[in-house]
Scaffold this active site. Structure first.
Site, short mmCIF file in Angstrom:
data_model
loop_
_atom_site.label_atom_id
_atom_site.label_comp_id
_atom_site.label_asym_id
_atom_site.label_seq_id
_atom_site.Cartn_x
_atom_site.Cartn_y
_atom_site.Cartn_z
N TRP A 103 0.82 -1.22 0.00
CA TRP A 103 0.00 0.00 0.00
C TRP A 103 0.84 1.26 0.00
O TRP A 103 0.55 2.23 -0.71
CB TRP A 103 -1.00 0.00 1.16
CG TRP A 103 -2.16 -0.91 0.88
CD1 TRP A 103 -2.51 -2.04 1.57
CD2 TRP A 103 -3.12 -0.80 -0.19
NE1 TRP A 103 -3.61 -2.63 1.00
CE2 TRP A 103 -4.00 -1.90 -0.08
CE3 TRP A 103 -3.31 0.10 -1.24
CZ2 TRP A 103 -5.07 -2.11 -0.97
CZ3 TRP A 103 -4.36 -0.11 -2.13
CH2 TRP A 103 -5.23 -1.20 -1.98
N ASP A 174 -1.30 6.65 6.30
CA ASP A 174 -2.41 5.88 5.73
C ASP A 174 -2.81 4.82 6.76
O ASP A 174 -2.17 3.78 6.86
CB ASP A 174 -1.97 5.22 4.42
CG ASP A 174 -3.03 4.27 3.86
OD1 ASP A 174 -4.13 4.18 4.45
OD2 ASP A 174 -2.75 3.60 2.85
N LYS A 198 -12.28 -1.23 6.36
CA LYS A 198 -11.63 -2.21 7.23
C LYS A 198 -12.11 -2.06 8.67
O LYS A 198 -12.56 -3.02 9.27
CB LYS A 198 -10.11 -2.08 7.16
CG LYS A 198 -9.47 -2.73 5.94
CD LYS A 198 -9.31 -1.82 4.76
CE LYS A 198 -8.76 -2.55 3.55
NZ LYS A 198 -8.10 -1.65 2.62
C1 LIG Z 1 -7.47 -1.06 1.58
C2 LIG Z 1 -6.37 -0.09 1.69
C3 LIG Z 1 -6.24 0.99 0.80
C4 LIG Z 1 -7.15 1.20 -0.40
O1 LIG Z 1 -8.39 1.58 -0.08
P1 LIG Z 1 -9.48 1.82 -1.25
O2 LIG Z 1 -10.64 2.28 -0.48
O3 LIG Z 1 -9.66 0.52 -1.97
O4 LIG Z 1 -8.94 2.85 -2.16
C5 LIG Z 1 -5.20 1.87 1.00
N1 LIG Z 1 -4.34 1.72 2.00
C6 LIG Z 1 -4.41 0.68 2.87
C7 LIG Z 1 -3.43 0.56 3.98
C8 LIG Z 1 -5.44 -0.25 2.73
O5 LIG Z 1 -5.52 -1.28 3.59
#
Ligand SMILES: *Cc1c(COP(=O)(O)O)cnc(C)c1O
Length: 362
Positions: A103, A174, A198
């Site tokens: 990511w 993030d 999540k």
């Molecule tokens: C799932 C995830 C993303 C992407 O999220 P989207 O909503 O699909 O754009 C980005 N960063 C991390 C750490 C993730 O787990």
């Protein structure tokens, strides 16, 4: 009666059962209005009350001060991969990115469209061959960087920071897969963002917690809906926000408060992770490839000793009501995502299944 299952999907992930039941009850008749919350104006006073309460509950849960705006935005985590550099980098300006897995690498790649993005640290495998974090002393931080970006929990790789990097630039994190899973000191960050699917609610929604002094620098080409200043001025309602996702996030925040808040779920998350990793470490049959001090408490990738058994493991685990254990294609093997909504019982059931499977196939 729906059958009892435990859903280990990495995302969109399971949501707390009581939240889903409440949402179901309220689906067609919300607040006794005879309509769903998704069928009313985002500018109605009833909806604004929902939106404001969700923000207030999130502020309480995370201890977010008035120095920060809390924005409810479209476009998930990846939308923020673009929004962050568009909002923070002027022409020719630079940022440092720390890579620890897939990511952070995607954020790095996306960022390059909008500015000069420096690779401060690359993904790192230690001498023992374990996925890890490049030691902080070896990071190549630039004096000219406007911010430092990293991913505290790598959802795919199962690598989680056990510290907050001390940098003298705004730190951008993030937290898509770890927000609200443990107590953090928000004041250490310039921006925290997370896609919702999540630990918060339905996909599509992203939450950005932005220190106010970082707002108002967006590059001229920034789409208005991604401009933090526009969204902050309009209480995240410059355009129609993802109203149902925001409402559901609000229910999750309420549920979290009922559990005793982040400190209480952190304890359970630690128990869940310890139970699973202890079992994996005690077994000859399973292994985890992440350096111990950087193991994720949310996403636990593991391998079977004999990869030829993967298909059988997946078929039988699904039969047993343990869903979505297939590992990410880039890592292989299995992955159990054990976010806030996963009860300890789910992890115990998984470990019992794994033990039984190892005995029969070892
Ligand atoms: C799932 C995830 C993303 C992407 O999220 P989207 O909503 O699909 O754009 C980005 N960063 C991390 C750490 C993730 O787990």
């Amino acid at each position: 009666m729906t059958k009892k299952v435990f859903n280990f999907c990495a995302g969109p992930a399971m949501l707390p059962q009581p939240v889903m039941q409440l949402a179901q009850q309220q689906l067609v008749n919300w607040n006794d209005m005879g309509v769903s919350v998704m069928e009313i104006s985002h500018r109605s006073k009833d909806y604004i009350a929902v939106a404001e309460q969700a923000e207030k509950d999130l502020r309480d849960l995370m201890g977010i001060s008035e120095d920060y705006s809390v924005l409810f935005m479209h476009g998930g985590g990846r939308g923020q991969f673009a929004a962050v550099p568009m909002n923070l980098l002027g022409a020719g300006e630079e940022a440092d990115y720390v890579l620890t897995g897939s990511w952070s690498k995607s954020a790095f790649t996306e960022g390059q469209k909008y500015g000069q993005i420096n690779l401060a640290a690359d993904t790192y495998v230690n001498d023992a061959g374990e996925r890890s974090v490049l030691p902080f002393e070896q990071w190549q931080l630039s004096d000219k960087a406007q911010y430092v970006h990293y991913c505290p929990n790598e959802t795919v790789d199962g690598v989680e920071f056990n510290y907050i990097p001390e940098v003298d630039k705004p730190l951008v994190a993030d937290m898509s897969s770890c927000i609200l899973s443990q107590e953090i000191d928000v004041s250490k960050f310039g921006i925290i963002y997370a896609g919702a699917q999540k630990n918060i609610g339905p996909s599509g929604l992203a939450i950005a917690i932005v220190r106010k002094d970082l707002i108002g620098k967006a590059n001229g080409f920034t789409p208005s809906i991604y401009d933090y200043a526009v969204q902050a001025q309009n209480d995240s309602m410059f355009n129609t926000p993802p109203t149902y996702a925001w409402y559901l996030a609000g229910l999750v925040f309420k549920w979290l408060k009922e559990q005793g808040g982040v400190a209480a779920v952190q304890k359970i998350n630690e128990q869940k992770a310890a139970h699973l990793y202890n079992f994996i470490d005690s077994s000859e049959f399973y292994s985890n490839q992440v350096a111990k001090q950087y193991r994720s408490k949310m996403n636990v990738p593991f391998m079977l000793k004999d990869e030829a058994l993967n298909a059988k493991f997946l078929a039988q685990s699904e039969q047993a009501g343990l869903l979505a254990l297939k590992g990410h294609r880039s890592v292989g093997g299995m992955r159990a995502s054990i976010y806030n909504a996963m009860p300890l019982e789910g992890v115990e059931t998984l470990v019992n299944f794994m033990q039984d499977f190892a005995q029969k196939n070892g």
